[in-house]
Design a protein around this motif. Structure first.
Motif, PDB file in Angstrom:
ATOM      1  N   THR A  30       1.641  -1.291   0.489  1.00 51.94           N
ATOM      2  CA  THR A  30       0.136  -0.125   0.438  1.00 51.94           C
ATOM      3  C   THR A  30       0.505   1.054   0.187  1.00 51.94           C
ATOM      4  OG1 THR A  30      -1.940  -1.067   1.165  1.00 51.94           O
ATOM      5  CG2 THR A  30      -2.204   1.774   1.422  1.00 51.94           C
ATOM      6  N   PRO A  31       0.370   2.518  -1.396  1.00 57.37           N
ATOM      7  CA  PRO A  31       1.292   3.358  -1.372  1.00 57.37           C
ATOM      8  C   PRO A  31       0.757   4.808  -0.057  1.00 57.37           C
ATOM      9  CG  PRO A  31      -0.613   3.690  -2.319  1.00 57.37           C
ATOM     10  CD  PRO A  31      -0.172   1.950  -2.049  1.00 57.37           C
ATOM     11  N   PRO A  32       1.901   5.439   0.775  1.00 64.22           N
ATOM     12  CA  PRO A  32       1.814   5.948   1.590  1.00 64.22           C
ATOM     13  C   PRO A  32       0.145   6.747   1.266  1.00 64.22           C
ATOM     14  CG  PRO A  32       3.833   6.571   1.784  1.00 64.22           C
ATOM     15  CD  PRO A  32       2.980   5.111   0.100  1.00 64.22           C
ATOM     16  N   ILE A  33      -0.318   7.249   2.143  1.00 62.73           N
ATOM     17  CA  ILE A  33      -2.044   8.248   1.764  1.00 62.73           C
ATOM     18  C   ILE A  33      -1.662   8.875   2.446  1.00 62.73           C
ATOM     19  CG2 ILE A  33      -4.358   7.877   2.515  1.00 62.73           C
ATOM     20  CD1 ILE A  33      -4.101   4.439   2.658  1.00 62.73           C
ATOM     21  N   ILE A  34      -2.523  10.324   1.564  1.00 62.94           N
ATOM     22  CA  ILE A  34      -2.322  11.557   1.997  1.00 62.94           C
ATOM     23  C   ILE A  34      -3.959  11.775   2.702  1.00 62.94           C
ATOM     24  CG2 ILE A  34      -2.374  13.939   1.087  1.00 62.94           C
ATOM     25  CD1 ILE A  34      -0.419  13.193  -1.018  1.00 62.94           C
ATOM     26  N   ILE A  35      -3.786  12.514   3.633  1.00 63.56           N
ATOM     27  CA  ILE A  35      -5.481  12.581   4.031  1.00 63.56           C
ATOM     28  C   ILE A  35      -5.450  14.322   4.087  1.00 63.56           C
ATOM     29  CG2 ILE A  35      -6.603  12.671   6.693  1.00 63.56           C
ATOM     30  CD1 ILE A  35      -5.848   9.798   5.429  1.00 63.56           C
ATOM     31  N   THR A  36      -6.302  14.880   3.595  1.00 68.04           N
ATOM     32  CA  THR A  36      -6.451  16.202   3.380  1.00 68.04           C
ATOM     33  C   THR A  36      -7.638  17.260   4.477  1.00 68.04           C
ATOM     34  OG1 THR A  36      -8.288  16.222   2.014  1.00 68.04           O
ATOM     35  CG2 THR A  36      -5.988  16.395   1.258  1.00 68.04           C
ATOM     36  N   PRO A  37      -7.658  17.523   5.415  1.00 68.61           N
ATOM     37  CA  PRO A  37      -7.784  18.717   6.409  1.00 68.61           C
ATOM     38  C   PRO A  37      -9.572  18.653   6.180  1.00 68.61           C
ATOM     39  CG  PRO A  37      -5.959  19.857   6.091  1.00 68.61           C
ATOM     40  CD  PRO A  37      -5.947  18.901   5.037  1.00 68.61           C
ATOM     41  N   ASP A  38     -10.275  17.654   6.849  1.00 68.86           N
ATOM     42  CA  ASP A  38     -11.452  18.665   6.052  1.00 68.86           C
ATOM     43  C   ASP A  38     -12.287  18.955   7.332  1.00 68.86           C
ATOM     44  OD1 ASP A  38     -11.279  15.791   7.503  1.00 68.86           O
ATOM     45  OD2 ASP A  38     -12.466  14.793   6.571  1.00 68.86           O
ATOM     46  N   ALA A  39     -11.813  18.994   8.519  1.00 67.58           N
ATOM     47  CA  ALA A  39     -12.413  19.953   9.252  1.00 67.58           C
ATOM     48  C   ALA A  39     -13.552  19.078  10.484  1.00 67.58           C
ATOM     49  CB  ALA A  39     -13.610  21.253   8.976  1.00 67.58           C
ATOM     50  N   THR A  40     -12.635  17.406  10.474  1.00 66.24           N
ATOM     51  CA  THR A  40     -13.415  16.276  10.636  1.00 66.24           C
ATOM     52  C   THR A  40     -13.041  16.226  12.057  1.00 66.24           C
ATOM     53  OG1 THR A  40     -13.195  14.451   9.516  1.00 66.24           O
ATOM     54  CG2 THR A  40     -15.241  16.253   8.965  1.00 66.24           C
ATOM     55  N   ILE A  41     -13.909  14.980  12.974  1.00 66.01           N
ATOM     56  CA  ILE A  41     -12.646  14.565  13.688  1.00 66.01           C
ATOM     57  C   ILE A  41     -13.562  13.552  13.626  1.00 66.01           C
ATOM     58  CG2 ILE A  41     -12.118  14.097  16.017  1.00 66.01           C
ATOM     59  CD1 ILE A  41     -12.758  17.178  16.524  1.00 66.01           C
ATOM     60  N   ASP A  42     -13.041  12.435  13.725  1.00 65.96           N
ATOM     61  CA  ASP A  42     -12.834  11.104  13.415  1.00 65.96           C
ATOM     62  C   ASP A  42     -12.392  10.216  14.689  1.00 65.96           C
ATOM     63  OD1 ASP A  42     -14.020  11.321  11.512  1.00 65.96           O
ATOM     64  OD2 ASP A  42     -13.271  10.723  10.538  1.00 65.96           O
ATOM     65  N   LEU A  43     -13.615   8.923  15.574  1.00 69.39           N
ATOM     66  CA  LEU A  43     -13.061   8.199  16.441  1.00 69.39           C
ATOM     67  C   LEU A  43     -12.601   7.286  15.106  1.00 69.39           C
ATOM     68  CD1 LEU A  43     -12.919   6.640  19.177  1.00 69.39           C
ATOM     69  CD2 LEU A  43     -15.073   6.507  19.066  1.00 69.39           C
ATOM     70  N   GLN A  44     -11.248   5.831  15.478  1.00 71.35           N
ATOM     71  CA  GLN A  44     -11.104   5.012  14.401  1.00 71.35           C
ATOM     72  C   GLN A  44     -10.595   3.832  15.383  1.00 71.35           C
ATOM     73  OE1 GLN A  44      -7.860   6.701  12.421  1.00 71.35           O
ATOM     74  NE2 GLN A  44      -8.980   7.921  11.038  1.00 71.35           N
ATOM     75  N   TRP A  45     -10.664   2.665  14.773  1.00 70.88           N
ATOM     76  CA  TRP A  45     -11.034   1.333  15.324  1.00 70.88           C
ATOM     77  C   TRP A  45      -9.614   0.415  14.178  1.00 70.88           C
ATOM     78  CZ3 TRP A  45     -10.879  -1.760  18.969  1.00 70.88           C
ATOM     79  CH2 TRP A  45     -10.865  -3.120  19.142  1.00 70.88           C
ATOM     80  N   ILE A  46      -8.920   0.629  14.678  1.00 74.16           N
ATOM     81  CA  ILE A  46      -7.412   0.161  13.956  1.00 74.16           C
ATOM     82  C   ILE A  46      -6.775  -0.807  14.794  1.00 74.16           C
ATOM     83  CG2 ILE A  46      -6.111   2.304  13.920  1.00 74.16           C
ATOM     84  CD1 ILE A  46      -5.455   2.271  11.597  1.00 74.16           C
ATOM     85  N   ASP A  47      -5.807  -1.497  14.132  1.00 72.36           N
ATOM     86  CA  ASP A  47      -5.034  -2.652  14.828  1.00 72.36           C
ATOM     87  C   ASP A  47      -5.521  -2.857  16.442  1.00 72.36           C
ATOM     88  OD1 ASP A  47      -4.090  -2.866  13.176  1.00 72.36           O
ATOM     89  OD2 ASP A  47      -1.897  -0.962  13.187  1.00 72.36           O
ATOM     90  N   GLY A  48      -7.160  -2.996  15.880  1.00 70.58           N
ATOM     91  CA  GLY A  48      -7.371  -3.443  17.639  1.00 70.58           C
ATOM     92  C   GLY A  48      -6.780  -2.598  18.565  1.00 70.58           C
ATOM     93  N   ARG A  49      -7.261  -1.376  18.633  1.00 67.70           N
ATOM     94  CA  ARG A  49      -7.483  -0.139  19.770  1.00 67.70           C
ATOM     95  C   ARG A  49      -8.130   0.928  18.644  1.00 67.70           C
ATOM     96  NH1 ARG A  49      -3.034   3.554  18.756  1.00 67.70           N
ATOM     97  NH2 ARG A  49      -2.133   3.857  16.513  1.00 67.70           N
ATOM     98  N   LEU A  50      -8.896   2.086  19.650  1.00 71.43           N
ATOM     99  CA  LEU A  50      -9.376   2.868  19.306  1.00 71.43           C
ATOM    100  C   LEU A  50      -8.182   3.946  19.157  1.00 71.43           C
ATOM    101  CD1 LEU A  50     -12.997   2.348  21.779  1.00 71.43           C
ATOM    102  CD2 LEU A  50     -12.761   2.902  18.802  1.00 71.43           C
ATOM    103  N   ARG A  51      -8.235   4.890  18.012  1.00 68.08           N
ATOM    104  CA  ARG A  51      -7.429   6.665  18.467  1.00 68.08           C
ATOM    105  C   ARG A  51      -8.790   7.231  17.823  1.00 68.08           C
ATOM    106  NH1 ARG A  51      -3.692   6.289  13.325  1.00 68.08           N
ATOM    107  NH2 ARG A  51      -5.152   6.679  11.024  1.00 68.08           N
TER     108      ARG A  51
END
Length: 256
Positions: free
Chosen positions: A39-60
C-alpha cells in the motif's frame, strides 16, 4: 519508492449513517479496507472533521487537521471510523478539540483505563459487518443519554460550510449571527473545532470546491473556484497546495 495517494483512491471505502444510539454524537460510520498488496503512503487532507477510529485492535482519535497528513498503514489493514458531528467531539472526549489538532492519539492517552475497558468489549468477529456492529454497540453505550453536542457550534459550522455572501467579513458576520464577542467566538470555535473561524472557513471552502467539482464534472475550474468562494483560480490553487499538497487538477486525478 511508491508515490503517496489520496486516502479514498486506494482499497475499498464505504460510509453510511450511524445507528440511532450514536446519532447524538456521530454522523457516519465508515470502513476503509486497504489492498492486500503493498500500500502506498496515504495523504489525508484537512476536512474539519474528527474521527474515532478502530485500527489494529485499538481505538484512536484522528484530527482535526490543519495541513495534509501522510499515513503508512500496512497492506490489508481495515480501519473503521466514526465521524463526530460538528461540535460534538469535545463533549464526548472531555477535552477541547484544540488539544488534539493534527493528532493521531490512542484513546487511552485521553481516557486511560476507561478506553481499555471499551476496547475489551470488542471481540474477534466472523466478518466485517459483525465487527462494525460490535463497535456500534460498544461506542453507543458511551454515547446514549449524554449531551455531547454543542448545538450553537453545530449551527455555526453549517453557516460557514454554506458560505457567506460575497464580500462579507467572516468574523463580524458570525458575531452578529451568534451574538458573541470576538474573544468568545474564537474560544468556542477552538474548543469545538480545534481552530478559529478563519481556518475553519478556509478548510470548508476548499471542500465546497471539491463537492462542486464532483457534481459539475467538466465545468471550468475558474468558474467553480469563484462559486466556491475563492477570489479567483490562482487563489484556489494556492489553497489546494496548502491543504492537499497538490493542485486542483492533480486532486481531481486522485494523485499528486
Amino acid at each position: 519508492m511508491m508515490e503517496p495517494v489520496l486516502a479514498q483512491t486506494t482499497g475499498f471505502f464505504r460510509e453510511r449513517p450511524v445507528t440511532r444510539g450514536l446519532a447524538g454524537a456521530f454522523s457516519v460510520v465508515w470502513v476503509h479496507r486497504l489492498d492486500d498488496h503493498a500500500t502506498p503512503p496515504i495523504i489525508i487532507t484537512p476536512d474539519a472533521t474528527i474521527d474515532l477510529q478502530w485500527i489494529d485492535g485499538r481505538l484512536r482519535i484522528a484530527g482535526p487537521d490543519k495541513e495534509p497528513q501522510v499515513e503508512r498503514p500496512p497492506a490489508g489493514a481495515v480501519i473503521v471510523g466514526f465521524r463526530f458531528r460538528p461540535g460534538a467531539a469535545a463533549g464526548w472526549l472531555g477535552v477541547p478539540a484544540s488539544e488534539i489538532v493534527g493528532g493521531r492519539l490512542d484513546l487511552g492517552e485521553l481516557w486511560g483505563t476507561r478506553a481499555r475497558e471499551l476496547s475489551d468489549r470488542i471481540k474477534s468477529a466472523p466478518n466485517l459487518i459483525a465487527m462494525v456492529r460490535q463497535l456500534e454497540e460498544a461506542i453507543g453505550m458511551q454515547t446514549e443519554g449524554r449531551e455531547t453536542l454543542d448545538p450553537l457550534m453545530g449551527r455555526a459550522f453549517d453557516v460557514v460550510d454554506e458560505g457567506l455572501p460575497p464580500e462579507t467579513p467572516l468574523v463580524p458576520f458570525l458575531q452578529r449571527h451568534l451574538h458573541m464577542s470576538e474573544r468568545t467566538l474564537r474560544r468556542r470555535f477552538e474548543n469545538a473545532f480545534g481552530y478559529g473561524p478563519k481556518t475553519l472557513d478556509r478548510i470548508l471552502r476548499f471542500h465546497r470546491f471539491r463537492r462542486l467539482r464532483e457534481k459539475a464534472g467538466d465545468a471550468s475550474t475558474a468558474v467553480l473556484a469563484v462559486e466556491a468562494g475563492y477570489a479567483d483560480q490562482s487563489h484556489l490553487i494556492r489553497e489546494s497546495r496548502r491543504l492537499a499538497g497538490v493542485t486542483p487538477s492533480a486532486l481531481a486525478g486522485g494523485a499528486p
